[in-house]
Design a protein around this motif. Structure first.
Motif, PDB file in Angstrom:
ATOM      1  N   SER A 149     -25.375   1.403  15.187  1.00 40.52           N
ATOM      2  CA  SER A 149     -24.536   0.216  15.075  1.00 40.52           C
ATOM      3  C   SER A 149     -25.333  -0.954  14.504  1.00 40.52           C
ATOM      4  O   SER A 149     -26.548  -1.064  14.696  1.00 40.52           O
ATOM      5  N   ILE A 150     -24.647  -1.838  13.788  1.00 36.19           N
ATOM      6  CA  ILE A 150     -25.305  -2.981  13.164  1.00 36.19           C
ATOM      7  C   ILE A 150     -25.840  -3.936  14.225  1.00 36.19           C
ATOM      8  O   ILE A 150     -26.989  -4.364  14.186  1.00 36.19           O
ATOM      9  N   SER A 151     -24.988  -4.279  15.171  1.00 34.13           N
ATOM     10  CA  SER A 151     -25.382  -5.190  16.242  1.00 34.13           C
ATOM     11  C   SER A 151     -24.464  -4.970  17.426  1.00 34.13           C
ATOM     12  O   SER A 151     -23.380  -4.398  17.298  1.00 34.13           O
ATOM     13  N   VAL A 152     -24.906  -5.420  18.582  1.00 28.23           N
ATOM     14  CA  VAL A 152     -24.129  -5.325  19.816  1.00 28.23           C
ATOM     15  C   VAL A 152     -24.034  -6.721  20.419  1.00 28.23           C
ATOM     16  O   VAL A 152     -25.050  -7.404  20.564  1.00 28.23           O
ATOM     17  N   THR A 153     -22.831  -7.130  20.762  1.00 30.72           N
ATOM     18  CA  THR A 153     -22.592  -8.438  21.341  1.00 30.72           C
ATOM     19  C   THR A 153     -21.897  -8.264  22.681  1.00 30.72           C
ATOM     20  O   THR A 153     -20.917  -7.517  22.779  1.00 30.72           O
ATOM     21  N   TYR A 154     -22.411  -8.932  23.698  1.00 26.44           N
ATOM     22  CA  TYR A 154     -21.821  -8.847  25.035  1.00 26.44           C
ATOM     23  C   TYR A 154     -20.952 -10.066  25.295  1.00 26.44           C
ATOM     24  O   TYR A 154     -21.374 -11.195  25.062  1.00 26.44           O
ATOM     25  N   MET A 155     -19.757  -9.803  25.793  1.00 27.51           N
ATOM     26  CA  MET A 155     -18.792 -10.853  26.103  1.00 27.51           C
ATOM     27  C   MET A 155     -18.280 -10.629  27.520  1.00 27.51           C
ATOM     28  O   MET A 155     -17.979  -9.493  27.912  1.00 27.51           O
ATOM     29  N   LEU A 156     -18.191 -11.674  28.301  1.00 26.79           N
ATOM     30  CA  LEU A 156     -17.746 -11.548  29.685  1.00 26.79           C
ATOM     31  C   LEU A 156     -16.278 -11.135  29.733  1.00 26.79           C
ATOM     32  O   LEU A 156     -15.418 -11.773  29.107  1.00 26.79           O
ATOM     33  N   SER A 157     -15.982 -10.082  30.482  1.00 26.07           N
ATOM     34  CA  SER A 157     -14.604  -9.604  30.580  1.00 26.07           C
ATOM     35  C   SER A 157     -13.668 -10.599  31.257  1.00 26.07           C
ATOM     36  O   SER A 157     -12.496 -10.665  30.878  1.00 26.07           O
ATOM     37  N   PRO A 158     -14.104 -11.400  32.262  1.00 29.56           N
ATOM     38  CA  PRO A 158     -13.177 -12.408  32.801  1.00 29.56           C
ATOM     39  C   PRO A 158     -12.705 -13.412  31.758  1.00 29.56           C
ATOM     40  O   PRO A 158     -11.556 -13.870  31.803  1.00 29.56           O
ATOM     41  N   VAL A 159     -13.563 -13.749  30.795  1.00 24.26           N
ATOM     42  CA  VAL A 159     -13.144 -14.657  29.730  1.00 24.26           C
ATOM     43  C   VAL A 159     -12.070 -13.998  28.873  1.00 24.26           C
ATOM     44  O   VAL A 159     -11.084 -14.629  28.488  1.00 24.26           O
ATOM     45  N   GLY A 160     -12.243 -12.707  28.564  1.00 26.97           N
ATOM     46  CA  GLY A 160     -11.221 -12.002  27.809  1.00 26.97           C
ATOM     47  C   GLY A 160      -9.901 -11.931  28.551  1.00 26.97           C
ATOM     48  O   GLY A 160      -8.827 -12.086  27.957  1.00 26.97           O
ATOM     49  N   SER A 161      -9.940 -11.708  29.869  1.00 27.45           N
ATOM     50  CA  SER A 161      -8.706 -11.681  30.663  1.00 27.45           C
ATOM     51  C   SER A 161      -8.022 -13.036  30.649  1.00 27.45           C
ATOM     52  O   SER A 161      -6.786 -13.112  30.595  1.00 27.45           O
ATOM     53  N   MET A 162      -8.799 -14.111  30.704  1.00 24.40           N
ATOM     54  CA  MET A 162      -8.213 -15.445  30.666  1.00 24.40           C
ATOM     55  C   MET A 162      -7.571 -15.731  29.316  1.00 24.40           C
ATOM     56  O   MET A 162      -6.464 -16.271  29.237  1.00 24.40           O
ATOM     57  N   LEU A 163      -8.245 -15.356  28.222  1.00 23.55           N
ATOM     58  CA  LEU A 163      -7.685 -15.580  26.900  1.00 23.55           C
ATOM     59  C   LEU A 163      -6.396 -14.792  26.705  1.00 23.55           C
ATOM     60  O   LEU A 163      -5.467 -15.264  26.047  1.00 23.55           O
ATOM     61  N   ALA A 164      -6.317 -13.590  27.271  1.00 30.93           N
ATOM     62  CA  ALA A 164      -5.111 -12.774  27.153  1.00 30.93           C
ATOM     63  C   ALA A 164      -3.961 -13.329  27.977  1.00 30.93           C
ATOM     64  O   ALA A 164      -2.816 -12.919  27.779  1.00 30.93           O
ATOM     65  N   ALA A 165      -4.238 -14.254  28.884  1.00 29.82           N
ATOM     66  CA  ALA A 165      -3.187 -14.908  29.663  1.00 29.82           C
ATOM     67  C   ALA A 165      -2.737 -16.218  29.028  1.00 29.82           C
ATOM     68  O   ALA A 165      -1.848 -16.890  29.567  1.00 29.82           O
ATOM     69  N   GLY A 166      -3.361 -16.613  27.917  1.00 24.01           N
ATOM     70  CA  GLY A 166      -2.981 -17.850  27.249  1.00 24.01           C
ATOM     71  C   GLY A 166      -3.449 -19.096  27.960  1.00 24.01           C
ATOM     72  O   GLY A 166      -2.812 -20.143  27.854  1.00 24.01           O
ATOM     73  N   ALA A 167      -4.556 -19.023  28.685  1.00 24.15           N
ATOM     74  CA  ALA A 167      -5.067 -20.171  29.437  1.00 24.15           C
ATOM     75  C   ALA A 167      -6.483 -20.478  28.979  1.00 24.15           C
ATOM     76  O   ALA A 167      -7.144 -19.667  28.331  1.00 24.15           O
ATOM     77  N   ARG A 168      -6.945 -21.674  29.303  1.00 15.71           N
ATOM     78  CA  ARG A 168      -8.328 -22.057  29.051  1.00 15.71           C
ATOM     79  C   ARG A 168      -9.076 -22.355  30.337  1.00 15.71           C
ATOM     80  O   ARG A 168     -10.281 -22.588  30.332  1.00 15.71           O
ATOM     81  N   THR A 169      -8.360 -22.364  31.452  1.00 21.29           N
ATOM     82  CA  THR A 169      -8.953 -22.540  32.778  1.00 21.29           C
ATOM     83  C   THR A 169      -8.243 -21.591  33.732  1.00 21.29           C
ATOM     84  O   THR A 169      -7.007 -21.556  33.766  1.00 21.29           O
ATOM     85  N   ALA A 170      -9.003 -20.818  34.485  1.00 22.05           N
ATOM     86  CA  ALA A 170      -8.374 -19.847  35.385  1.00 22.05           C
ATOM     87  C   ALA A 170      -9.401 -19.353  36.391  1.00 22.05           C
ATOM     88  O   ALA A 170     -10.612 -19.539  36.230  1.00 22.05           O
ATOM     89  N   LEU A 171      -8.886 -18.714  37.442  1.00 15.13           N
ATOM     90  CA  LEU A 171      -9.699 -18.029  38.438  1.00 15.13           C
ATOM     91  C   LEU A 171      -9.382 -16.547  38.316  1.00 15.13           C
ATOM     92  O   LEU A 171      -8.290 -16.112  38.674  1.00 15.13           O
ATOM     93  N   VAL A 172     -10.328 -15.773  37.796  1.00 14.66           N
ATOM     94  CA  VAL A 172     -10.102 -14.350  37.505  1.00 14.66           C
ATOM     95  C   VAL A 172     -10.606 -13.511  38.668  1.00 14.66           C
ATOM     96  O   VAL A 172     -11.789 -13.570  39.025  1.00 14.66           O
ATOM     97  N   VAL A 173      -9.706 -12.722  39.258  1.00 18.35           N
ATOM     98  CA  VAL A 173     -10.024 -11.826  40.369  1.00 18.35           C
ATOM     99  C   VAL A 173      -9.966 -10.401  39.845  1.00 18.35           C
ATOM    100  O   VAL A 173      -8.886  -9.888  39.543  1.00 18.35           O
TER     101      VAL A 173
END
Length: 464
Positions: A160-184
């Motif tokens: 692979s060219i590169s690997v980037t790590y992204m926090l899954s709670p941030v992805g869950s928040m973005l998929a809910a259409g919010a910019r502030t949330a408490l992800v459980v």
């Protein structure tokens, strides 16, 4: 002869048409469709670099019990592969890793990842790993050893060219259409509560508990063994949890008629006769909601609703107020009917001044957390998310459009790492979203210090 001359004339006309088409293609601009001339002709980007950014990356959501994979820009993953023994004998376990590192063999993890990702690339995505970047969705509690093992497989076996790590709670928040949330996130090994304010995860206030899917599986397995002579398999227990279990909005322990109802259920061709319907809801209450008898829980063993209260108690007043109405439940166990509604009701009982628990509830909170209350119980609400993978796909497609349209700050922005926002995604004027921590293949393979330290957010920024 007439036919031969006609064929010769048609062939000549076809060759002239092909030659004209070649001249047209050679004289056309090499700029990618939709890209601005300023981006395509930028001296800072070589043709290879431009090709890397024009191809959407592969997004992998690697969990303990399965892997979701797809290409950025899609609305859902292309494949969802559960981890379990296969017919070829390549995989002999149902879990990718164990929470206790002493029980986890890195060699087994590498073999399982290599086997599953080979199917992901060559059977489902039909891609060559050398041509795409990879984005990994990680849980905040993922160990550095596991993150390094994932990168090792992608860089060595799939180039692979590169690997980037992204926090899954941030992805869950973005998929809910919010910019502030408490992800459980009610996962397999742990239940994690992550507060996110203005796209920035507050990792100092993140809480976790071991009351999660694995303990529920073990509890249901022991319960089924007590009621039947047969020993239920791993898949049968998981099927029972998915099909039969539910959580009621109120306590049903006082209802004698409901608790004594018997039922039969067929799991993987075997029929189990259960003498009491308490088996369908009592393990959930016992595991996720019941407190310790001495009113003092271990720091890793709090019930989920108390874990949410503990997380909110560690936040500021303004940050906490915006999260009360934006609680997001994700993870496999969150799909059990009624469980999230019951957890929300217990949170309301903990925080509302007119809670039914009375002085005993206040005493418990005072003993374990910094107590605080709210005036309106209806402020505590949950919102629905499409999942971490969908949120990451949305983010990647948005960032890719910025790069291709030339509206971003350039190719270097996706690799820019800011020390003050090393907990997740930075928020700047040029772009609302940022991926943090792109790991390049050459540096990972050649520089041992880089490979050992790039995944640890607590170290110096020397290797970033």
């Amino acid at each position: 002869m007439a036919n031969s001359d006609g064929d010769t004339g048609g062939t000549s006309e076809l060759l002239r048409g092909i030659a004209a088409l070649r001249r047209q293609l050679s004289s056309s601009s090499p700029i990618t469709t939709g890209a601005s001339p300023s981006f395509a002709s930028s001296p800072l980007l070589s043709p290879t670099t431009r090709q890397q950014y024009t191809d959407p990356p592969v997004i992998l959501d690697i969990g303990a019990r399965g892997i979701r994979a797809g290409i950025a820009g899609m609305e859902r993953p292309v494949c969802e592969i559960p981890i379990g023994p296969d017919l070829r004998g390549r995989i002999k376990t149902n879990v990718l890793w164990d929470l206790d590192a002493r029980n986890t063999s890195i060699e087994d993890v590498l073999d399982i990842l290599q086997t599953i990702l080979r199917d992901v690339y060559y059977k489902y995505l039909l891609l060559d790993g050398k041509s795409r970047k990879v984005v990994i969705l990680e849980n905040p509690m993922m160990t550095l050893q596991l993150k390094k093992a994932i990168a090792f497989v992608l860089f060595n076996y799939f180039q692979s060219i590169s690997v980037t790590y992204m926090l899954s709670p941030v992805g869950s928040m973005l998929a809910a259409g919010a910019r502030t949330a408490l992800v459980v996130d009610i996962g397999w090994h742990e239940t994690t509560v992550t507060p996110i304010f203005d796209y920035k995860p507050i990792l100092s206030a993140t809480r976790s508990t071991l009351r999660a899917g694995k303990r529920l599986h073990d509890l249901v397995s022991r319960t089924l063994k007590a009621f039947t002579d047969a020993i239920p398999s791993f898949d049968e227990v998981e099927e029972f949890i998915a099909r039969a279990m539910y959580c009621s909005p109120v306590d049903l322990s006082t209802s004698a008629t409901t608790s004594q109802q018997a039922f039969a259920i067929t799991l993987s061709g075997n029929t189990y006769y259960i003498p009491s319907s308490e088996t369908r809801h009592k393990p959930l209450i016992q595991l996720f909601l019941q407190r310790a008898e001495d009113n003092v829980d271990d720091i890793d063993d709090f019930p989920i609703h108390d874990l949410i209260v503990s997380c909110l108690s560690g936040l500021g007043i303004d940050t906490r107020a915006s999260m009360l109405s934006r609680i997001i439940f994700v993870g496999g166990c969150s799909n059990i009917p009624g469980l999230t509604l019951r957890i929300l009701e217990e949170v309301r009982n903990c925080l509302a001044p007119d809670s039914a628990g009375g002085d005993s509830t206040d005493l418990y909170l005072q003993k374990n957390f910094r107590p605080w209350t709210i005036g309106d119980r209806s402020r505590i609400k949950a919102i629905t998310s499409l999942g971490a993978w969908t949120g990451a796909s949305l983010y990647i497609s948005r960032e890719r459009d910025h790069l291709l349209n030339g509206t971003g700050a350039g190719a270097g922005t996706i690799r820019r790492i800011r020390a003050e926002t090393a907990s997740g995604i930075s928020h700047t004027a040029s772009s609302s979203f940022r991926i943090l921590g792109e790991v390049e293949r050459d540096l990972f393979l050649l520089d041992k210090n880089y490979a050992d330290n790039i995944f640890d957010w607590t170290i110096s920024t020397k290797y970033r």
